[in-house]
Design a protein around this motif. Sequence first.
Motif, PDB file in Angstrom:
ATOM      1  N   GLY A   1      51.199  69.855   1.054  1.00 16.31           N
ATOM      2  CA  GLY A   1      50.621  69.013   2.095  1.00 16.31           C
ATOM      3  C   GLY A   1      51.645  68.584   3.128  1.00 16.31           C
TER       4      GLY A   1
ATOM      5  N   TRP B   1      52.677  71.685   5.121  1.00  9.60           N
ATOM      6  CA  TRP B   1      51.563  72.077   5.996  1.00  9.60           C
ATOM      7  C   TRP B   1      51.636  71.304   7.303  1.00  9.60           C
ATOM      8  N   HIS B   2      51.878  70.022   7.187  1.00  9.78           N
ATOM      9  CA  HIS B   2      51.983  69.178   8.386  1.00  9.78           C
ATOM     10  C   HIS B   2      53.223  69.536   9.201  1.00  9.78           C
TER      11      HIS B   2
ATOM     12  N   GLU C   1      47.197  75.423  10.881  1.00  9.16           N
ATOM     13  CA  GLU C   1      45.796  75.100  11.134  1.00  9.16           C
ATOM     14  C   GLU C   1      45.015  75.062   9.825  1.00  9.16           C
ATOM     15  N   PHE C   2      44.016  74.194   9.783  1.00  7.39           N
ATOM     16  CA  PHE C   2      43.179  74.073   8.588  1.00  7.39           C
ATOM     17  C   PHE C   2      41.791  74.621   8.886  1.00  7.39           C
TER      18      PHE C   2
ATOM     19  N   TRP D   1      37.879  75.368   7.150  1.00  3.86           N
ATOM     20  CA  TRP D   1      37.043  74.722   6.138  1.00  3.86           C
ATOM     21  C   TRP D   1      37.037  75.446   4.800  1.00  3.86           C
TER      22      TRP D   1
ATOM     23  N   ASP E   1      39.556  77.118   3.469  1.00  8.78           N
ATOM     24  CA  ASP E   1      40.894  77.216   2.874  1.00  8.78           C
ATOM     25  C   ASP E   1      40.951  76.645   1.448  1.00  8.78           C
TER      26      ASP E   1
ATOM     27  N   PHE F   1      48.110  81.506   3.903  1.00  9.46           N
ATOM     28  CA  PHE F   1      47.901  80.328   4.740  1.00  9.46           C
ATOM     29  C   PHE F   1      48.913  80.250   5.877  1.00  9.46           C
TER      30      PHE F   1
END
Length: 261
Positions: free
Chosen positions: A129, A132-133, A138-139, A141, A143, A221
């Motif tokens: 997490g 990722w930031h 990008e996220f 739905w 994933d 990802f």
Amino acid sequence: MFYAALFTDYMKNYVKTKLTYRADFWVEVLSDLLFQGINLLFITVVFLHTPVLGGWTQAEVLFIYGYFMVPYGIFSCFFNLWGFSERYIVKGELDRVLTRPAHNLAQLILENMDPPALAGSIVGLVIMGSAWHSAGMEFVWYDPFVFVLLTLGSVLIYGGIYLIFTAISFYIDAPTGILPLIWNLQNYGRYPVTIYNRLLTALLTWVLPFAFVGFYPAAYFLDKTNWGAMALLTPAVGAGFAGAGLLFWNYGIRRYRGAGS
């Protein structure tokens, strides 16, 4: 339902044991976190000397490492058979297991569960997490659903490989076998395969596919365009190795003739 009830009973016994020796539980958790912290420190030190590693930034490598921790924690909890040869073959405890109605492998998994190992999976999710930031990813739905599928495939790869090499204990008399060597090799999966030579990359991809327990699924990802196709092979590779591991185990257990005298 039968195995669900067994799982519940074994878990109750585990909790009762840990409530009696609570310090042991927290020592296990803290030791595991300390080990992971040392690995994170190593990654940090590496990036003090270079901005990228094999074409990957620090945030991306941390994301790969975080993913690696998630299936590894689940695997360590439910496939904790490191001392199988010495305990069950040399000391003869497998004879006791084989006299019971439940499948022998299910009993071994339940007897050796190690729930504190799941703390590593939780830390891995936190690292993912944060990375990722930091990486500005990008996220989408779907994933989370892909993540669960890939994680399941990675756990099956772990289980299949270690089941095969644990079953070697049925054919040799060594108390430890070659599991320590395999454990060291698996750690290569927590880094991008682009930093290795072609021979090692091929080994980690198609022979002992530890690249599918860390790098390839995480790369889905990070860069779907270049790595998405390889990443999506993870469930298939997991199913193949889990099936092979179970077949190898069942063949070995049929050859077992008891501890003797």
